[in-house]
Design a protein around this motif. Sequence first.
Motif, PDB file in Angstrom:
ATOM      1  N   ILE A  73      23.403  36.801  38.784  1.00  0.00           N
ATOM      2  CA  ILE A  73      24.735  36.225  38.964  1.00  0.00           C
ATOM      3  C   ILE A  73      25.701  37.080  38.154  1.00  0.00           C
ATOM      4  CG2 ILE A  73      26.194  34.205  38.643  1.00  0.00           C
ATOM      5  CD1 ILE A  73      23.581  32.509  38.794  1.00  0.00           C
ATOM      6  N   MET A  74      26.608  37.726  38.846  1.00  0.00           N
ATOM      7  CA  MET A  74      27.556  38.655  38.241  1.00  0.00           C
ATOM      8  C   MET A  74      28.972  38.087  38.404  1.00  0.00           C
ATOM      9  SD  MET A  74      25.305  40.984  37.522  1.00  0.00           S
ATOM     10  CE  MET A  74      26.139  42.490  37.150  1.00  0.00           C
ATOM     11  N   SER A  75      29.923  38.702  37.718  1.00  0.00           N
ATOM     12  CA  SER A  75      31.319  38.308  37.926  1.00  0.00           C
ATOM     13  C   SER A  75      32.209  39.529  37.805  1.00  0.00           C
ATOM     14  CB  SER A  75      31.753  37.221  36.946  1.00  0.00           C
ATOM     15  OG  SER A  75      31.893  37.742  35.659  1.00  0.00           O
ATOM     16  N   LYS A  76      33.327  39.454  38.492  1.00  0.00           N
ATOM     17  CA  LYS A  76      34.337  40.512  38.441  1.00  0.00           C
ATOM     18  C   LYS A  76      35.695  39.844  38.466  1.00  0.00           C
ATOM     19  CE  LYS A  76      34.148  41.117  43.422  1.00  0.00           C
ATOM     20  NZ  LYS A  76      33.801  41.950  44.532  1.00  0.00           N
ATOM     21  N   THR A  77      36.667  40.530  37.923  1.00  0.00           N
ATOM     22  CA  THR A  77      38.029  39.996  37.909  1.00  0.00           C
ATOM     23  C   THR A  77      38.532  39.867  39.340  1.00  0.00           C
ATOM     24  OG1 THR A  77      38.397  41.112  35.804  1.00  0.00           O
ATOM     25  CG2 THR A  77      40.344  40.357  36.959  1.00  0.00           C
ATOM     26  N   LYS A  78      39.205  38.768  39.630  1.00  0.00           N
ATOM     27  CA  LYS A  78      39.736  38.532  40.979  1.00  0.00           C
ATOM     28  C   LYS A  78      40.671  39.658  41.392  1.00  0.00           C
ATOM     29  CE  LYS A  78      39.647  33.472  40.918  1.00  0.00           C
ATOM     30  NZ  LYS A  78      38.945  33.085  42.108  1.00  0.00           N
ATOM     31  N   ALA A  79      40.751  39.882  42.694  1.00  0.00           N
ATOM     32  CA  ALA A  79      41.667  40.887  43.232  1.00  0.00           C
ATOM     33  C   ALA A  79      43.095  40.504  42.841  1.00  0.00           C
ATOM     34  CB  ALA A  79      41.529  40.964  44.748  1.00  0.00           C
ATOM     35  N   GLY A  80      43.868  41.474  42.407  1.00  0.00           N
ATOM     36  CA  GLY A  80      45.255  41.217  42.035  1.00  0.00           C
ATOM     37  C   GLY A  80      45.444  40.757  40.601  1.00  0.00           C
ATOM     38  N   ILE A  81      44.348  40.664  39.853  1.00  0.00           N
ATOM     39  CA  ILE A  81      44.410  40.251  38.447  1.00  0.00           C
ATOM     40  C   ILE A  81      43.914  41.407  37.587  1.00  0.00           C
ATOM     41  CG2 ILE A  81      43.506  38.647  36.690  1.00  0.00           C
ATOM     42  CD1 ILE A  81      45.230  37.177  38.649  1.00  0.00           C
ATOM     43  N   ASN A  88      40.072  38.694  19.093  1.00  0.00           N
ATOM     44  CA  ASN A  88      39.849  37.330  18.627  1.00  0.00           C
ATOM     45  C   ASN A  88      39.346  36.391  19.724  1.00  0.00           C
ATOM     46  OD1 ASN A  88      42.101  37.029  20.172  1.00  0.00           O
ATOM     47  ND2 ASN A  88      43.411  36.185  18.567  1.00  0.00           N
ATOM     48  N   GLY A  89      38.905  36.949  20.864  1.00  0.00           N
ATOM     49  CA  GLY A  89      38.398  36.127  21.958  1.00  0.00           C
ATOM     50  C   GLY A  89      39.459  35.696  22.950  1.00  0.00           C
ATOM     51  N   THR A  90      40.704  36.030  22.681  1.00  0.00           N
ATOM     52  CA  THR A  90      41.782  35.698  23.599  1.00  0.00           C
ATOM     53  C   THR A  90      41.768  36.693  24.758  1.00  0.00           C
ATOM     54  OG1 THR A  90      43.129  34.854  21.795  1.00  0.00           O
ATOM     55  CG2 THR A  90      44.288  35.444  23.815  1.00  0.00           C
ATOM     56  N   VAL A  91      41.938  36.172  25.960  1.00  0.00           N
ATOM     57  CA  VAL A  91      42.013  37.018  27.148  1.00  0.00           C
ATOM     58  C   VAL A  91      43.445  36.983  27.659  1.00  0.00           C
ATOM     59  CG1 VAL A  91      41.225  37.342  29.526  1.00  0.00           C
ATOM     60  CG2 VAL A  91      39.612  36.604  27.757  1.00  0.00           C
ATOM     61  N   ILE A  92      43.982  38.160  27.909  1.00  0.00           N
ATOM     62  CA  ILE A  92      45.319  38.266  28.484  1.00  0.00           C
ATOM     63  C   ILE A  92      45.153  38.779  29.905  1.00  0.00           C
ATOM     64  CG2 ILE A  92      47.555  39.422  28.357  1.00  0.00           C
ATOM     65  CD1 ILE A  92      47.122  39.576  25.319  1.00  0.00           C
ATOM     66  N   ALA A  93      45.760  38.081  30.854  1.00  0.00           N
ATOM     67  CA  ALA A  93      45.636  38.466  32.263  1.00  0.00           C
ATOM     68  C   ALA A  93      47.016  38.536  32.903  1.00  0.00           C
ATOM     69  CB  ALA A  93      44.771  37.450  33.006  1.00  0.00           C
ATOM     70  N   LEU A  94      47.155  39.493  33.797  1.00  0.00           N
ATOM     71  CA  LEU A  94      48.396  39.650  34.551  1.00  0.00           C
ATOM     72  C   LEU A  94      48.098  39.585  36.037  1.00  0.00           C
ATOM     73  CD1 LEU A  94      49.977  42.702  32.686  1.00  0.00           C
ATOM     74  CD2 LEU A  94      50.623  40.306  32.463  1.00  0.00           C
ATOM     75  N   ASP A  95      48.925  38.847  36.761  1.00  0.00           N
ATOM     76  CA  ASP A  95      48.860  38.844  38.216  1.00  0.00           C
ATOM     77  C   ASP A  95      49.719  40.020  38.665  1.00  0.00           C
ATOM     78  OD1 ASP A  95      49.152  38.460  40.935  1.00  0.00           O
ATOM     79  OD2 ASP A  95      49.545  36.312  40.773  1.00  0.00           O
ATOM     80  N   VAL A  96      49.109  41.032  39.249  1.00  0.00           N
ATOM     81  CA  VAL A  96      49.825  42.256  39.588  1.00  0.00           C
ATOM     82  C   VAL A  96      50.168  42.349  41.082  1.00  0.00           C
ATOM     83  CG1 VAL A  96      48.938  43.568  37.624  1.00  0.00           C
ATOM     84  CG2 VAL A  96      47.666  43.571  39.776  1.00  0.00           C
ATOM     85  N   VAL A  97      50.042  41.243  41.789  1.00  0.00           N
ATOM     86  CA  VAL A  97      50.394  41.231  43.205  1.00  0.00           C
ATOM     87  C   VAL A  97      51.913  41.155  43.321  1.00  0.00           C
ATOM     88  CG1 VAL A  97      50.205  39.961  45.379  1.00  0.00           C
ATOM     89  CG2 VAL A  97      48.226  40.150  43.865  1.00  0.00           C
TER      90      VAL A  97
END
Length: 189
Positions: A73-81, A88-97
């Motif tokens: 079971i694998m995972s990848k960042t969604k398309a457009g993200i 510190n464990g914080t995740v920063i994500a941008l919607d680039v669509v």
Amino acid sequence: EYIDDVNILNDSYLTVNFKVAGAVLKGDVNKMKQALEAANAEEMAAYTAKAVAGEAVLVNGFESAYEPTIFNIMSKTKAGIVSAECGNGTVIALDVVLTEALIKEGTVRDIIRQCQLIRKEAGYEVEQRVVMSLSSADEFTVGCIRENIAHMASELLADEILIDTAIEADLTKTAAIGDKEVTISVKKA
């Protein structure tokens, strides 16, 4: 927007666990690999949900369902993200669509910036009221100007913004707005 579960930024998918699958699938290992790669997003989500729940997975093209142990079971960042994990464990994500609304906003901002540069090049004082004429062969760009003319006039201290109208300008220049061109003319009001 703050989220508690970073997993919503990812899509899970299955790959073949070759160490385990070889004994179970024998000569069909590559067929399973190809079937998983050919699965659409909806099918893959169903396969992954079954595997995560510990249930047997029935993959298109196979007559039998297989235990989840033959899969990774694998995972990848969604398309457009686009995302990055901080120390510190914080995740920063941008919607680039880029939506049409964002493209229009960017076009208007770029036109305003170019107009301000031309005002400066013409030697006007910051508070100088002006009349501007904007023209472009691109209908999308002209539509952006028409929809935002009041906002643009306010930002540019323009008493009037004319579209595709010649004026006796103090300065006229053509500016690149994305891959299009806009001719900008300015004169004191």
